[in-house]
Every structure is written in C-alpha cells, then in structure tokens.
Design a protein around this motif. Structure first.
Motif: not given
Length: 188
Positions: A91-111
């Motif tokens: 669960m911790p590794a999956g949560f970290i990967v999920g948070v990273i993907v979520f922030f990448e999507v937010l960065i792309f949307l801000s661009w």
C-alpha cells in the motif's frame, strides 16, 4: 454522447487496472488485463487514433496477454490464488506512485491552462494535419526518433539472446543431433 463514452471507458481502464493487481487468481488477473487493453484501444478509437488502437489490440491483447494466459495455464499457477496473501505491505508504494501520477497530471493541466503548448511548436502540426495517422507516425518514428527505435531493437535482441542462453542446457544425457554421423551412415 462521445464524451460520456470516453469517461465510461476511462473508468473501465482504471477499474480493470485496479483489478489486475488486486485479483488473487493469476488467470483472473490476465483476463482483467485483457479488459484494460481493450478499453484503452476503444479510448484510442474515440480519440481518432485508429492505428494505435489496432496495434494495441494486435500486440497487447492478441500476443502478450494471451501468452501470459498460456504460460499461467501451462505452469499450472492457478492454485496460487487459493491462499490469501496480505497485500497491505504494498500500500505505501502504491500510494506514492499514485501521488506522483496525480501531481504529473496537475502539472500538465497547469501547462495546458497557461498556453505553453501553443508557444512550443515541436510537433509540426501543419504536416500532421495534411497526412494520415500512419504516415505521420512513421515519419516521426523513423526520422526524429530513429536512434531510440534502434536502441529498443538492440535491447530486445539482447533479451532474446539472454533467454536463449539461460534456457540452453548442455547436459550429457540430452540426445543431440550429429549431422556428420547421420550423413556418414547413409553413405556406407
């Protein structure tokens, strides 16, 4: 109408992806993987990228997923899912990967919101609008990214040679074909 279908199949990809990693039976996991690939192919069709959708269906569903299914059935790995395993360690590794993907999507949307993609004219949109999907993909793949294409082919070649070397067995009790002895028998 198309937007609703897009969201339906996007939800199907996410749900089947979760089911791939959470299914205890390996056969069920491969079947959910086939559902994920098929849903992703439908998403590509909705985005009017038909070539990539067909490649997804042919390569991933038609070859890789079926190969996984045959390997699981040949090795009889279906009984592995009978014993319940504690998955909470992952669960911790999956949560970290999920948070990273979520922030990448937010960065792309801000661009996208700031208008940076209009400033960067990297993809030669004028040519892509005039050519078909297959021709544009071929031109970009074989002209701009040819070195990555060759690198991928060498990596696959090394993997194939490694698999052959690892499975090659040179024990004495294995009967080998000796063509010289066979030919000399026929001449006598």
């Amino acid at each position: 109408m198309l937007e609703g279908l897009f969201y339906l199949f996007a939800f199907c990809v996410i749900l089947s992806g979760i089911m791939v990693i959470s299914a205890l039976n390996p056969v069920h996991s491969v079947l959910w993987l086939i559902v994920a690939f098929t849903s992703a192919a439908v998403l590509f069709i909705l985005l009017e990228v038909d070539f990539i959708a067909l490649i997804f269906l042919i390569v991933y569903v038609g070859a890789i997923a079926i190969l996984f299914l045959f390997v699981i059935m040949m090795l009889n790995l279906t009984d592995l899912g009978s014993s319940f395993q504690d998955m909470s360690n992952y669960m911790p590794a999956g949560f970290i990967v999920g948070v990273i993907v979520f922030f990448e999507v937010l960065i792309f949307l801000s661009w996208k919101a700031s208008g940076i993609p209009e400033v960067i004219n990297y993809f030669r949109w004028d040519y892509i609008e005039k050519a078909s999907n297959i021709e544009a993909l071929g031109r970009v793949l074989y002209t701009d990214y040819y070195y990555l294409f060759l690198l991928a082919s060498f990596i696959l070649l090394a993997a194939m040679i490694g698999a052959i070397v690892l499975t090659h067995d040179i024990r004495a009790e294995i009967k080998r074909q000796d063509s010289f002895i066979q030919i000399s028998r026929q001449l006598m």
